[in-house]
Write a protein that holds these residues in place. Sequence first.
Motif, PDB file in Angstrom:
ATOM      1  N   GLY A 116       0.789  -1.219   0.000  1.00 16.39           N
ATOM      2  CA  GLY A 116       0.000   0.000   0.000  1.00 16.39           C
ATOM      3  C   GLY A 116       0.823   1.270   0.000  1.00 16.39           C
ATOM      4  O   GLY A 116       0.271   2.360   0.155  1.00 16.39           O
ATOM      5  N   LYS A 117       2.132   1.151  -0.201  1.00 13.97           N
ATOM      6  CA  LYS A 117       3.017   2.321  -0.194  1.00 13.97           C
ATOM      7  C   LYS A 117       3.237   2.795  -1.627  1.00 13.97           C
ATOM      8  O   LYS A 117       4.362   2.835  -2.136  1.00 13.97           O
ATOM      9  CB  LYS A 117       4.338   1.977   0.477  1.00 13.97           C
ATOM     10  CG  LYS A 117       4.168   1.508   1.926  1.00 13.97           C
ATOM     11  CD  LYS A 117       5.469   0.963   2.506  1.00 13.97           C
ATOM     12  CE  LYS A 117       5.271   0.424   3.915  1.00 13.97           C
ATOM     13  NZ  LYS A 117       6.493  -0.230   4.446  1.00 13.97           N
ATOM     14  N   THR A 118       2.149   3.192  -2.281  1.00 12.72           N
ATOM     15  CA  THR A 118       2.213   3.515  -3.706  1.00 12.72           C
ATOM     16  C   THR A 118       2.964   4.808  -3.989  1.00 12.72           C
ATOM     17  O   THR A 118       3.315   5.072  -5.139  1.00 12.72           O
ATOM     18  CB  THR A 118       0.802   3.604  -4.290  1.00 12.72           C
ATOM     19  OG1 THR A 118       0.028   4.538  -3.512  1.00 12.72           O
ATOM     20  CG2 THR A 118       0.118   2.247  -4.254  1.00 12.72           C
ATOM     21  N   GLY A 119       3.220   5.618  -2.967  1.00 11.19           N
ATOM     22  CA  GLY A 119       4.013   6.824  -3.158  1.00 11.19           C
ATOM     23  C   GLY A 119       5.489   6.542  -3.341  1.00 11.19           C
ATOM     24  O   GLY A 119       6.245   7.431  -3.748  1.00 11.19           O
ATOM     25  N   VAL A 120       5.906   5.324  -3.032  1.00  8.98           N
ATOM     26  CA  VAL A 120       7.320   4.956  -3.182  1.00  8.98           C
ATOM     27  C   VAL A 120       7.424   3.633  -3.947  1.00  8.98           C
ATOM     28  O   VAL A 120       8.135   2.722  -3.556  1.00  8.98           O
ATOM     29  CB  VAL A 120       8.053   4.881  -1.817  1.00  8.98           C
ATOM     30  CG1 VAL A 120       8.428   6.257  -1.325  1.00  8.98           C
ATOM     31  CG2 VAL A 120       7.218   4.155  -0.758  1.00  8.98           C
ATOM     32  N   CYS A 121       6.688   3.552  -5.062  1.00  8.73           N
ATOM     33  CA  CYS A 121       6.792   2.397  -5.954  1.00  8.73           C
ATOM     34  C   CYS A 121       8.239   2.201  -6.379  1.00  8.73           C
ATOM     35  O   CYS A 121       8.961   3.159  -6.660  1.00  8.73           O
ATOM     36  CB  CYS A 121       5.906   2.613  -7.170  1.00  8.73           C
ATOM     37  SG  CYS A 121       6.088   1.353  -8.459  1.00  8.73           S
ATOM     38  N   LEU A 122       8.671   0.961  -6.451  1.00 11.71           N
ATOM     39  CA  LEU A 122      10.069   0.644  -6.734  1.00 11.71           C
ATOM     40  C   LEU A 122      10.366   0.456  -8.215  1.00 11.71           C
ATOM     41  O   LEU A 122      11.532   0.278  -8.580  1.00 11.71           O
ATOM     42  CB  LEU A 122      10.468  -0.634  -5.983  1.00 11.71           C
ATOM     43  CG  LEU A 122      10.318  -0.582  -4.463  1.00 11.71           C
ATOM     44  CD1 LEU A 122      10.558  -1.960  -3.853  1.00 11.71           C
ATOM     45  CD2 LEU A 122      11.272   0.437  -3.861  1.00 11.71           C
ATOM     46  N   SER A 123       9.327   0.514  -9.073  1.00  9.16           N
ATOM     47  CA  SER A 123       9.523   0.075 -10.459  1.00  9.16           C
ATOM     48  C   SER A 123       9.394   1.149 -11.525  1.00  9.16           C
ATOM     49  O   SER A 123       9.674   0.886 -12.683  1.00  9.16           O
ATOM     50  CB  SER A 123       8.505  -1.037 -10.773  1.00  9.16           C
ATOM     51  OG  SER A 123       8.640  -2.114  -9.876  1.00  9.16           O
ATOM     52  N   VAL A 124       8.949   2.351 -11.176  1.00  9.01           N
ATOM     53  CA  VAL A 124       8.586   3.313 -12.217  1.00  9.01           C
ATOM     54  C   VAL A 124       9.584   4.454 -12.380  1.00  9.01           C
ATOM     55  O   VAL A 124       9.471   5.241 -13.313  1.00  9.01           O
ATOM     56  CB  VAL A 124       7.176   3.882 -11.960  1.00  9.01           C
ATOM     57  CG1 VAL A 124       6.122   2.817 -12.217  1.00  9.01           C
ATOM     58  CG2 VAL A 124       7.049   4.413 -10.542  1.00  9.01           C
ATOM     59  N   ASN A 125      10.552   4.550 -11.482  1.00  9.70           N
ATOM     60  CA  ASN A 125      11.520   5.642 -11.532  1.00  9.70           C
ATOM     61  C   ASN A 125      12.916   5.082 -11.291  1.00  9.70           C
ATOM     62  O   ASN A 125      13.223   4.643 -10.182  1.00  9.70           O
ATOM     63  CB  ASN A 125      11.172   6.698 -10.478  1.00  9.70           C
ATOM     64  CG  ASN A 125      12.093   7.906 -10.513  1.00  9.70           C
ATOM     65  OD1 ASN A 125      13.032   7.982 -11.309  1.00  9.70           O
ATOM     66  ND2 ASN A 125      11.840   8.869  -9.643  1.00  9.70           N
ATOM     67  N   PRO A 126      13.774   5.071 -12.304  1.00 16.67           N
ATOM     68  CA  PRO A 126      15.110   4.499 -12.122  1.00 16.67           C
ATOM     69  C   PRO A 126      15.982   5.242 -11.114  1.00 16.67           C
ATOM     70  O   PRO A 126      16.954   4.685 -10.605  1.00 16.67           O
ATOM     71  CB  PRO A 126      15.726   4.588 -13.527  1.00 16.67           C
ATOM     72  CG  PRO A 126      14.560   4.686 -14.461  1.00 16.67           C
ATOM     73  CD  PRO A 126      13.527   5.454 -13.711  1.00 16.67           C
ATOM     74  N   ASP A 127      15.656   6.509 -10.803  1.00 20.04           N
ATOM     75  CA  ASP A 127      16.494   7.301  -9.908  1.00 20.04           C
ATOM     76  C   ASP A 127      16.266   6.999  -8.436  1.00 20.04           C
ATOM     77  O   ASP A 127      17.192   6.995  -7.631  1.00 20.04           O
ATOM     78  CB  ASP A 127      16.252   8.800 -10.138  1.00 20.04           C
ATOM     79  CG  ASP A 127      16.977   9.309 -11.363  1.00 20.04           C
ATOM     80  OD1 ASP A 127      17.973   8.674 -11.769  1.00 20.04           O
ATOM     81  OD2 ASP A 127      16.553  10.334 -11.924  1.00 20.04           O
ATOM     82  N   ARG A 128      15.001   6.794  -8.061  1.00 15.50           N
ATOM     83  CA  ARG A 128      14.657   6.651  -6.649  1.00 15.50           C
ATOM     84  C   ARG A 128      13.254   6.066  -6.554  1.00 15.50           C
ATOM     85  O   ARG A 128      12.502   6.089  -7.530  1.00 15.50           O
ATOM     86  CB  ARG A 128      14.695   8.021  -5.954  1.00 15.50           C
ATOM     87  CG  ARG A 128      13.653   8.995  -6.475  1.00 15.50           C
ATOM     88  CD  ARG A 128      13.773  10.370  -5.859  1.00 15.50           C
ATOM     89  NE  ARG A 128      14.977  11.052  -6.322  1.00 15.50           N
ATOM     90  CZ  ARG A 128      15.231  12.329  -6.093  1.00 15.50           C
ATOM     91  NH1 ARG A 128      14.380  13.051  -5.388  1.00 15.50           N
ATOM     92  NH2 ARG A 128      16.334  12.899  -6.537  1.00 15.50           N
ATOM     93  N   PRO A 129      12.850   5.577  -5.394  1.00 16.88           N
ATOM     94  CA  PRO A 129      11.468   5.114  -5.254  1.00 16.88           C
ATOM     95  C   PRO A 129      10.487   6.272  -5.390  1.00 16.88           C
ATOM     96  O   PRO A 129      10.728   7.373  -4.907  1.00 16.88           O
ATOM     97  CB  PRO A 129      11.430   4.532  -3.825  1.00 16.88           C
ATOM     98  CG  PRO A 129      12.859   4.215  -3.506  1.00 16.88           C
ATOM     99  CD  PRO A 129      13.665   5.266  -4.201  1.00 16.88           C
TER     100      PRO A 129
END
Length: 412
Positions: A116-129
């Motif tokens: 439920g931590k969709t503000g820090v998805c691990l897959s959509v931004n190569p720079d950071r969550p």
Amino acid sequence: MPANRAVIYQGPGQVGIREIDYPVYELRDGPGVNSANVGRRTPHGVILRTVASNICGSDQHMVRGRTTAPEGLVLGHEITGEVVDVGPDVEFVKVGDICSVPFNIACGPCRNCKEGKTGVCLSVNPDRPGSAYGYVDMGGWVGGQAEYVLVPYADWNLLRFPDREQALEKILDLAMLADIFPTGYHGCVSAGVTTGSTVYIAGAGPVGLAAATSAWLLGAAVVIVGDLNKERLEQARSFGCETVNVSDGDPAEQVQQILGRSAPAIGQPLVDAAVDAVGFEARGHGANAATEMPATVLNSLMDLTRAGGAIGVPGLYVTGDPGGVDEAARAGSLSLRLGLGWAKSHSFVTGQCPVMRYNRGLMMAILHDRVQIARNVNATPIALDQAARGYQDFDQGAARKYVLDPHGMCGA
């Protein structure tokens, strides 16, 4: 394909309208696009005709030149739209659906999304969550202050409104679900606001007003909003909030006067919960009201909040601020009175609001007339061609939430 005009960041203090490519199911190179995301295919996405895309205070940080946003960046992360095309992997979203788009882009399967931590998805931004549309260092997903926009992972990200006619009747309220209403609500939930709470909210901009609305929805007994802007404070009073003009000095004494005998102890103007809806461009109090002091709000909230209380921090803080007041501020390092917060056993919650945690419930509150969020934030629809004026007026402190209406579906 239809033309696709969009709002473009043109440099500090400047936005303009430019025609951009019609969306396709692939992330192409362009201003702000992370090189590792170029060529990324999105068969799980849909293309929306933008119904509403709001101007946000976070956009203003970029437009003021207070981030490392590149010129040419397409702005806009608060999106509501009508589905006009679906990718081959989309199963549940259909053409014609009107949907709210959470500003934080999330994939669904990663560990954080599943928690439920969709503000820090691990897959959509190569720079950071974490990622967002049209925002600096967020992966390069094209913004939605445009006539058409791509939304990836559509079955996961989109909140579909159950009835089209009802949605269009309440579209200005529902447009707040993309960001500020869940963000304000998250700030209050993070601060522990509940039945009978006394609440102080720093900032009477749209997020602060959304937080105040959320505090009432959660059952607060007293909601106090502090700001420097008299017009915005008047807007807070319009739906029952007490107000503090911090240009008159430290808010503590004014809060004490408001709480009166309900304060926990003589001489202690303490609230149960506090929300920072200002962020890193905060200004001082009283004689320092014209001076930027980025730690002022956080430090004052630690002073104002009772021992054992909590502070929600939905206001934006950045790791890079070219216009910071000193070298530390330019790197996002602030002089916090952490010892005070530690001594009072405060808890802090920071970061992007996980919009999907709240947006469906808040949608139901809107559809069943439990809340009038558009009225409370003074939502004002304007045409796409009026974007530059909207940014200018908002930057000058207008007590409005400007809603860009590219296709005339919001009453612009």
